[in-house]
Scaffold this active site. Structure first.
Site, PDB file in Angstrom:
ATOM      1  CG  ASP A  11     -32.653 -60.800 -47.949  1.00 46.68           C
ATOM      2  OD1 ASP A  11     -31.752 -60.720 -47.095  1.00 46.68           O
ATOM      3  OD2 ASP A  11     -32.720 -60.049 -48.941  1.00 46.68           O
ATOM      4  CG  ASP A 105     -28.181 -60.728 -44.730  1.00 48.34           C
ATOM      5  OD1 ASP A 105     -27.326 -61.105 -45.544  1.00 48.34           O
ATOM      6  OD2 ASP A 105     -28.792 -59.650 -44.841  1.00 48.34           O
ATOM      7  CD  GLU A 106     -29.532 -62.801 -50.452  1.00 51.82           C
ATOM      8  OE1 GLU A 106     -30.154 -62.777 -51.533  1.00 51.82           O
ATOM      9  OE2 GLU A 106     -28.587 -62.023 -50.203  1.00 51.82           O
TER      10      GLU A 106
END
Length: 455
Positions: A11, A105-106
């Site tokens: 993350d 983003d993860e």
């Protein structure tokens, strides 16, 4: 069951705000808030410096301004976020073909399917854990070198525990949950730590005295099935004792994005129903933007007092992630449903997804700027046909955070605009903090530009 904690969850830390700080030297170490800047805008991401003042994602932007008035408030630059995300996802795929992106983003990664899979399979628990830690640290170092951004990583034997570990690792850290320690890690956590337990389920559990994961494990599967239903109750019990057998699914391509809420008391008031639809639309848009997507079809789900469930949908002319458009469409769909007996559940979703487009990104900003300056087009009154007038060029718009180039001063970004002027700070990711200059908004030497790569 795995013998090595070979699933990792990555993350990125305060991703949108971190990209802005990496691109803009003058903002490093200072509070930055990214999101919609209009009257109904919400925070997409706040830097850790802004979070110290209580600012967080999903907060109304007006409240964020009150809490942290000295922050830099910027619109999103999804071309820059996509650029950074592509690099990060590429680095993950070097470690394994099994990469499951959850948003820009993860992502989850199954290291056993990658080049180090044979070594992990042959390693004992202690040696395997050390190898996973080394691989995760190398990954974090590569991301920092390539993008200038930090990432938090959790490693465990399941997706559930890897996600929980990455939350504990924030910011800029690495946490590994050893095989066999899952229940000890989970037990003291609140029930909301488990996926699938939202506000309504939390309240149902709290009413019978179940507030921690340890309480769920002690209650046993029979009581949880009675409280939550067969599938949900059994799944919650399995997770409460640290069992999660969900595989890492590579390159999952969602066909829709949706959110829903079940209400403690049936909603009968039409204004309250419309308000809840607005709230759901805002949450749905945040998920869309986090995934870098937009969609053409808005779907409304209504479960009435008698448990009958209805869905209504409307397809728009083109894909959008505009919160006002999606909310207005969902409210329009609600007028087609009889809610006089009360509403138990509401859901808002978007389907027919498309990749995020720059036009989507700035659509709301254009409208907000026009409203702020009172320049929205007025409908002509009935009467004689107007005399043709020479065409007047549209007034140029500038948004805080937008990348620009000036023929004399080079690359920079917009700090703000208004009253016919635009203020620009001229700097690049590798330069010192730059000078600020002000221009007329129609300055012919100033023009928008693409995002400057961070590295």
């Amino acid at each position: 069951m795995r013998t090595v904690p070979s699933i990792i969850h990555l993350d990125m830390d305060a991703f949108f705000a971190a990209v802005e700080q990496a691109a803009k030297p003058s903002l490093r170490g200072k509070p930055v808030v990214v999101g919609g800047l209009g009257g109904r805008g919400v925070v997409s991401t706040a830097s850790y410096e802004a979070r110290r003042f209580g600012v967080h994602s999903a907060m109304p932007m007006a409240q964020a301004r009150r809490l942290c008035p000295n922050a830099a408030f910027l619109t999103g630059r999804f071309d820059a976020y996509r650029w950074a995300s592509d690099i990060v996802m590429g680095l993950l795929r070097e470690r394994s073909p099994l990469v499951e992106p959850l948003s820009l983003d993860e992502a989850f990664v199954d290291l056993e399917a990658g080049p180090y899979g044979p070594a992990l399979a042959q390693a004992g628990p202690a040696e395997g854990a050390r190898l996973v830690l080394a691989l995760a640290e190398d990954l974090r170092a590569d991301i920092l070198e390539r993008t200038g951004l930090t990432a938090s990583v959790g490693a465990a034997g399941s997706k559930l525990m890897a996600k929980i570990a990455s939350e504990q690792a924030k910011p800029d850290g690495l946490v590994l949950v050893e095989i066999g320690s899952e229940q000890a890690v989970l037990s003291p956590m609140p029930v909301r730590a488990l996926p699938g337990i939202g506000p309504a389920t939390e309240q149902a559990l709290r009413r019978v005295g179940l507030t921690t994961v340890a309480d769920l494990a002690a209650a046993g599967p029979e009581e949880l099935v009675q409280l939550l239903g067969r599938a949900h109750g059994a799944g919650v019990f399995q997770m409460s004792i640290g069992i999660d057998e969900r595989p890492v699914v590579p390159d999952r391509d969602a066909k829709s994005v949706s959110v829903e809420d079940t209400f403690e008391v049936d909603l009968a008031d039409r204004d309250r129903i419309m308000h809840e639809i607005d709230v759901l639309a805002a949450r749905c848009v945040r998920r869309l933007r986090a995934a870098g997507r937009s969609g053409r079809t808005v779907v409304l789900k209504v479960r009435r007092f008698d448990f009958s469930t209805l869905t209504r949908s409307e397809t728009l002319r083109g894909p959008t992630d505009d919160e006002e458009v999606i909310a207005a469409t969902a409210r329009r769909l609600a007028l087609q449903v009889d809610t006089t007996g009360g509403v138990r559940l509401l859901g808002v979703g978007v389907s027919q997804l498309a990749d995020y487009t720059q036009e989507d990104l700035f659509a709301q900003a254009v409208r907000e700027a026009a409203e702020a300056q009172g320049e929205e087009e007025q409908r002509p009154e009935a009467g004689p046909a107007p005399v043709a007038e020479p065409e007047v060029p549209a007034v140029r718009r500038w948004w805080p955070g937008q990348d620009v180039t000036h023929e004399r001063y080079g690359a920079g970004w917009v700090q703000g605009s208004g009253v016919g002027r635009v203020t620009v700070r001229f700097e690049t990711p590798d330069s010192p903090p730059g000078r600020v200059r002000t221009f007329a908004i129609e300055d012919p030497e100033l023009r928008p530009s693409g995002a400057v790569p961070l590295r």
